[in-house]
Design a protein around this motif. Structure first.
Motif, PDB file in Angstrom:
ATOM      1  N   LEU A 283       3.460   7.102   0.325  1.00 37.14           N
ATOM      2  CA  LEU A 283       4.235   7.723   1.933  1.00 37.14           C
ATOM      3  C   LEU A 283       5.608   8.441   2.323  1.00 37.14           C
ATOM      4  O   LEU A 283       6.148   9.144   2.740  1.00 37.14           O
TER       5      LEU A 283
ATOM      6  N   LEU B  99       2.149  12.615   8.950  1.00 38.35           N
ATOM      7  CA  LEU B  99       2.375  11.492   7.681  1.00 38.35           C
ATOM      8  C   LEU B  99       3.679  10.686   8.413  1.00 38.35           C
ATOM      9  O   LEU B  99       3.411   9.784   7.614  1.00 38.35           O
TER      10      LEU B  99
ATOM     11  N   THR C 180       1.219   7.422  10.089  1.00 37.28           N
ATOM     12  CA  THR C 180       1.086   6.472   8.776  1.00 37.28           C
ATOM     13  C   THR C 180       1.793   6.122   7.897  1.00 37.28           C
ATOM     14  O   THR C 180       1.390   4.986   7.900  1.00 37.28           O
ATOM     15  N   THR C 181       2.960   5.985   7.506  1.00 40.18           N
ATOM     16  CA  THR C 181       3.686   5.925   6.759  1.00 40.18           C
ATOM     17  C   THR C 181       4.751   5.126   7.827  1.00 40.18           C
ATOM     18  O   THR C 181       4.548   3.842   7.040  1.00 40.18           O
TER      19      THR C 181
ATOM     20  N   THR D   4      -3.527   9.217   6.151  1.00 39.52           N
ATOM     21  CA  THR D   4      -3.122  10.142   6.383  1.00 39.52           C
ATOM     22  C   THR D   4      -4.336  11.381   6.969  1.00 39.52           C
ATOM     23  O   THR D   4      -4.015  11.899   8.072  1.00 39.52           O
TER      24      THR D   4
END
Length: 316
Positions: free
Chosen positions: A52, A182, A185-186, A231
Motif C-alpha cells: 500500500l 487508498l 486503507t494504507t 482498498t
C-alpha cells in the motif's frame, strides 16, 4: 456518463473484495499451521502496508487530512489489528463452520451501528436480505461444523472479532468523506501493524522454521485480501451505506463453499449448497432497489455526489 461508470465501479469493487476475502479463509488455514495468531496478523499487515505504501507513493497521495485520522486510527486498531488477531486465534479453537457462523453476526452489527451512529437508513429490502443471508450462513455453518471441534474460548474470540470488525467499518465510513480509499486503507493497515508489533519476536522465530508454502500464504494474505481487498472495500464503502456493504459480505460463505469444491475437491452436501444459495439470494435482495420511478434522495446515499457526502451525519 460519469455517474453510470461510478455505479458500475462500486459494485465491481465490492465483488473483488468479497472474492479475495473468501480466498483468505483457505490461506489462513494453511499459514495458521505454522504461524501463531499474532505473528500471522503482523506478517500479513506488514506485507500489506509495504504494498500500500508503494501504491500511495506512485499515486502521489500524501497524508490524509486531519479530519480523517480519528476514523483511520479507530478502524486500524479494531479492524486491522484486533480483528485479525482475534479471528486467527479463534479459528484455531473452533471448526471452520462455527467460526463462519459466529463471525457472520458482523454484518448485522454493522447495520445496527450504522443506523445508530451514522444515521444510515435500514430499508425493508436490506433487512429482508440480511435475514435471508444470515439463515444461509447458519445452514452453511452448521453443515460444516464438526463434532468436538469447538471451545467456549474460540466462540468468544470469534464473537469479539465480529464486534471489532463491525466497529472498525463504522469508524472507517466518516473518514472516507475527506480522505481517499487508498489513504484510509494504507494508514489503517499501518496502525494495525504498529498494534501488532509485540508479536514481532514470534514472527521472526516462526518464519525461520515455517515451510515456504505457509510463508507464501502469509504474503498472499498481505498483498491481496489485505492491500487490494481492503482498498476496494473502502472505495465501495465511500459510495454506499455501511449496512449495505456489510450485507454484501454474506456472499463470502457461499464463495468459500464453491472454492473448497473447485480447489480442494470437497463436495458440499445439500444443506451446505442450499445455505450458499440463500447467502447469495439475500445479498441480491439487500443490494436491490425498488423499481418505482422515483426514489427519495435520502434513501439512496450512494447516488449523492462525492462532495456532498463529507457532512455525513454522526461520527464514530
Amino acid at each position: 456518463m460519469n455517474l453510470r461508470r461510478s455505479d458500475l465501479l462500486a459494485p465491481g469493487a465490492a465483488a473483488v473484495t468479497v472474492v479475495l476475502w473468501a480466498s483468505a479463509f483457505v490461506s489462513i488455514r494453511s499459514a495458521g499451521a505454522a504461524y501463531s495468531p499474532g505473528a500471522l496478523a503482523l506478517g500479513r499487515l506488514v506485507c500489506g502496508a509495504l504494498v500500500l505504501g508503494v501504491m500511495l507513493l506512485l499515486r502521489g497521495e500524501g497524508l490524509p487530512p486531519r479530519s480523517a485520522w480519528r476514523g483511520i486510527a479507530i478502524s486500524g486498531v479494531l479492524w486491522f489489528g484486533f480483528y485479525m488477531v482475534a479471528l486467527n486465534w479463534g479459528e484455531q479453537q473452533v471448526d471452520a463452520g462455527t467460526a463462519a457462523l459466529v463471525v457472520n453476526v458482523g454484518p448485522i452489527l454493522i447495520a445496527l451501528l450504522g443506523a445508530r451512529l451514522l444515521g444510515d437508513r435500514m430499508p425493508p429490502r436490506l433487512l429482508a436480505g440480511m435475514a435471508v443471508s444470515f439463515a444461509g450462513a447458519v445452514a452453511v455453518g452448521l453443515s460444516m461444523s464438526g463434532e468436538g471441534g469447538s471451545s467456549v474460548l474460540g466462540v468468544v474470540l470469534c464473537l469479539l472479532a465480529a464486534v471489532g470488525y463491525a466497529a472498525g467499518v463504522v469508524a472507517q465510513k466518516p473518514a472516507l468523506g475527506s480522505a481517499s480509499a487508498l489513504q484510509v486503507t494504507t494508514f489503517g493497515c499501518l496502525v494495525g501493524a504498529v498494534c501488532c508489533l509485540p508479536f514481532a519476536g514470534q514472527l521472526v522465530g516462526e518464519a525461520a522454521d515455517a515451510p515456504v508454502a505457509a510463508t507464501l500464504n502469509m504474503v498472499y494474505l498481505g498483498v491481496f485480501p489485505t492491500a487490494l481487498a481492503f482498498t476496494t472495500w473502502a472505495y465501495a464503502l465511500a459510495r454506499t451505506t455501511a449496512g449495505r456493504m456489510g450485507a454484501t459480505t454474506y456472499a463470502v460463505p457461499a464463495l468459500v463453499v464453491l472454492m473448497s469444491w473447485l480447489a480442494l475437491g470437497e463436495v458440499p452436501g445439500l444443506v451446505t449448497l442450499g445455505g450458499g444459495v440463500l447467502c447469495l439470494a439475500g445479498v441480491a435482495v439487500s443490494r436491490s432497489r425498488p423499481r418505482s420511478g422515483k426514489v427519495p434522495r435520502a434513501a439512496a446515499p450512494e447516488e449523492v455526489p462525492e462532495p456532498q457526502r463529507e457532512g455525513a451525519p454522526g461520527s464514530a
